[in-house]
Design an enzyme around this catalytic site. Structure first.
Site, PDB file in Angstrom:
ATOM      1  N   ASP A  12      34.869  -8.101  21.864  1.00  0.00           N
ATOM      2  CA  ASP A  12      34.382  -7.317  22.544  1.00  0.00           C
ATOM      3  C   ASP A  12      33.922  -8.075  23.756  1.00  0.00           C
ATOM      4  OD1 ASP A  12      32.834  -9.761  20.888  1.00  0.00           O
ATOM      5  OD2 ASP A  12      31.220  -9.021  20.914  1.00  0.00           O
ATOM      6  N   ASP A  17      36.037 -13.309  25.261  1.00  0.00           N
ATOM      7  CA  ASP A  17      36.672 -12.787  24.108  1.00  0.00           C
ATOM      8  C   ASP A  17      38.086 -12.827  25.209  1.00  0.00           C
ATOM      9  OD1 ASP A  17      34.493 -11.656  22.834  1.00  0.00           O
ATOM     10  OD2 ASP A  17      35.383 -11.227  22.038  1.00  0.00           O
ATOM     11  N   ASN A  42      28.781  -8.032  22.549  1.00  0.00           N
ATOM     12  CA  ASN A  42      28.119  -8.437  23.472  1.00  0.00           C
ATOM     13  C   ASN A  42      27.737  -7.322  24.428  1.00  0.00           C
ATOM     14  OD1 ASN A  42      28.678 -11.446  23.216  1.00  0.00           O
ATOM     15  ND2 ASN A  42      31.152 -10.912  23.370  1.00  0.00           N
ATOM     16  N   THR A 128      37.490 -10.743  17.129  1.00  0.00           N
ATOM     17  CA  THR A 128      36.469 -12.194  17.617  1.00  0.00           C
ATOM     18  C   THR A 128      35.137 -11.298  18.373  1.00  0.00           C
ATOM     19  OG1 THR A 128      37.460 -10.746  19.627  1.00  0.00           O
ATOM     20  CG2 THR A 128      38.371 -12.925  18.857  1.00  0.00           C
ATOM     21  N   PHE A 170      26.132 -14.963  16.159  1.00  0.00           N
ATOM     22  CA  PHE A 170      25.812 -13.938  17.290  1.00  0.00           C
ATOM     23  C   PHE A 170      27.109 -12.438  15.978  1.00  0.00           C
ATOM     24  CE2 PHE A 170      27.231 -10.173  19.701  1.00  0.00           C
ATOM     25  CZ  PHE A 170      25.713  -9.665  20.249  1.00  0.00           C
ATOM     26  N   ASN A 171      28.118 -13.155  16.588  1.00  0.00           N
ATOM     27  CA  ASN A 171      29.188 -11.952  15.825  1.00  0.00           C
ATOM     28  C   ASN A 171      28.375 -11.764  13.946  1.00  0.00           C
ATOM     29  OD1 ASN A 171      30.845 -12.199  17.606  1.00  0.00           O
ATOM     30  ND2 ASN A 171      32.380 -13.846  16.725  1.00  0.00           N
ATOM     31  N   HIS A 244      34.876 -19.696  22.733  1.00  0.00           N
ATOM     32  CA  HIS A 244      34.417 -19.790  20.986  1.00  0.00           C
ATOM     33  C   HIS A 244      35.697 -19.077  20.709  1.00  0.00           C
ATOM     34  CE1 HIS A 244      30.256 -20.433  20.301  1.00  0.00           C
ATOM     35  NE2 HIS A 244      29.862 -19.550  21.935  1.00  0.00           N
ATOM     36  N   ASP A 245      35.778 -17.367  21.340  1.00  0.00           N
ATOM     37  CA  ASP A 245      36.645 -16.778  20.973  1.00  0.00           C
ATOM     38  C   ASP A 245      38.389 -17.591  21.426  1.00  0.00           C
ATOM     39  OD1 ASP A 245      35.355 -15.060  20.194  1.00  0.00           O
ATOM     40  OD2 ASP A 245      35.118 -13.679  21.397  1.00  0.00           O
TER      41      ASP A 245
HETATM   42  C1  BDR Z   1      30.442 -15.379  19.786  1.00  0.00           C
HETATM   43  O1  BDR Z   1      29.774 -14.219  20.037  1.00  0.00           O
HETATM   44  C2  BDR Z   1      29.946 -13.767  21.305  1.00  0.00           C
HETATM   45  O2  BDR Z   1      28.575 -14.010  22.814  1.00  0.00           O
HETATM   46  C3  BDR Z   1      30.986 -14.845  21.995  1.00  0.00           C
HETATM   47  O3  BDR Z   1      32.282 -13.872  22.623  1.00  0.00           O
HETATM   48  C4  BDR Z   1      31.515 -15.450  20.697  1.00  0.00           C
HETATM   49  O4  BDR Z   1      32.571 -14.056  19.935  1.00  0.00           O
HETATM   50  C5  BDR Z   1      29.469 -16.843  19.403  1.00  0.00           C
HETATM   51  O5  BDR Z   1      28.816 -16.746  18.946  1.00  0.00           O
HETATM   52 CA    CA Z   2      33.020 -12.215  21.209  1.00  0.00          CA
END
Ligand code: BDR
Ligand code: CA
Length: 314
Positions: A12, A17, A42, A128, A170-171, A244-245
């Site tokens: 996303d 990403d 996102n 991701t 978040f994800n 993160h990703d």
């Molecule tokens: C995740 O949430 C998104 O904001 C980032 O792309 C990452 O995948 C981190 O919590």
């Molecule tokens: Ca992401």
């Protein structure tokens, strides 16, 4: 030499990403990218699919097919994160409508058809973003499961606490029902949660080093990260934000960077205060069987050495 690993990257974009995609693009000898599927997360789907096409164009990967998937979570309204990623999802660079095409096939059909045609235990999924596309594909066609070699995902949090609520990342928060399907699917899963991604910080020094590579792609990546890191820097009072990703891709490129533990993780779908929590049984207090490999430590300098080395190639 081993054959490249056939993968589907489900994302996303999102600046982090985008860095994950660039990192995967940098190693064609390691990744056979069957397709990149996009999901709402996102930012809404019309932007995540556009952004994925844009990243392909920036990285000169006209061969990579981009598919659009689900525009909202399986059972809930979409929650987005423009406050982190900006209105475009890729704030920090000039945004334009890329020529790189969007495939006509829906991402769910692409995932199902690709897996059905594959050998057992052969395809690696790398999500991701929210797990809506993967959860929906499994729910629609559970016979794809044996085809999955491994799912290497970014999502969740345990010791680190959540980033969108006190307990949820978040994800997973965006689509807990999809995450529940994925975590219960029975296939091997590697989880890059906030516990580990919060150790991978884009400090000023590290960012300067990437910028110094001097290529168009490295500049774009630096501009994206420079915009994106401000949110977490302010929130966590750190020098740099967490990448993160790209941890998912780095894990394939150099698994030794990470320490992992086999644990049981269940997804909270009901809790009023804890929606989307990854209930991680780190000390096996429930006796439930491990269903994931949970990354809990990373060699962060090693990660950035790898990122630098790879970005020089594209
Ligand atoms: C995740 O949430 C998104 O904001 C980032 O792309 C990452 O995948 C981190 O919590
Ligand atoms: Ca992401």
């Amino acid at each position: 030499m081993n054959k490249p690993l056939p993968v589907i990257i489900d994302c996303d974009p999102g600046q982090d990403d985008a860095v994950a995609l660039a990192l995967a693009f940098s190693a064609p000898e390691i990744f056979e990218i069957l397709g990149v599927t996009t999901v709402a997360g996102n930012v809404p789907l019309n932007l995540t699919q556009r952004n994925a096409r844009l990243v392909c164009e920036i990285c000169n990967r006209s061969d990579v097919e981009i598919y659009a998937g689900c525009d909202k979570p399986m059972k809930r309204e979409l929650v987005t994160a423009e406050y982190v990623h900006g209105q475009s999802g890729l704030d920090g660079i000039d945004i334009y409508e890329p020529e790189h095409p969007l495939e006509k096939t829906h991402a769910i059909d692409f995932i199902i058809e690709t897996l059905m045609a594959a050998d057992d235990n052969s395809i690696t999924l790398i999500p991701t973003g929210p797990l809506t596309n993967i959860g929906t594909a499994i729910a629609k066609e559970p016979t794809i499961l044996p085809k999955i070699k491994e799912i290497i995902l970014m999502g969740g949090a345990a010791k680190e606490g959540g980033n969108v609520t006190p307990s949820a990342e978040f994800n997973i928060y965006v689509d807990p029902e999809a995450a529940d399907i994925v975590f219960k699917c029975g296939r091997p899963i590697v989880v890059m949660s906030l516990d580990v991604t919060h150790q991978v910080l884009t400090s000023r020094k590290r960012l300067d080093r990437i910028r110094a590579i001097g290529t168009k792609t490295a500049k774009m990546m630096t501009d994206l990260i420079a915009f994106y890191e401000r949110y977490d820097e302010e929130k966590y009072h750190t020098d740099g934000g967490p990448l993160h990703d790209p941890c998912t891709i780095a894990y394939v490129l150099k698994p030794g960077l990470f320490k992992l533990k086999d644990i049981n993780v269940t997804i909270e779908t009901q809790g009023e205060l804890t929606r989307g929590e990854t209930v991680a049984d780190f000390w096996n207090v429930t006796g439930r069987k491990p269903n994931v490999q949970w990354a809990y430590e990373v060699d962060d300098d090693g990660f950035f050495d790898l990122l630098n080395k790879q970005l020089k190639k594209i």
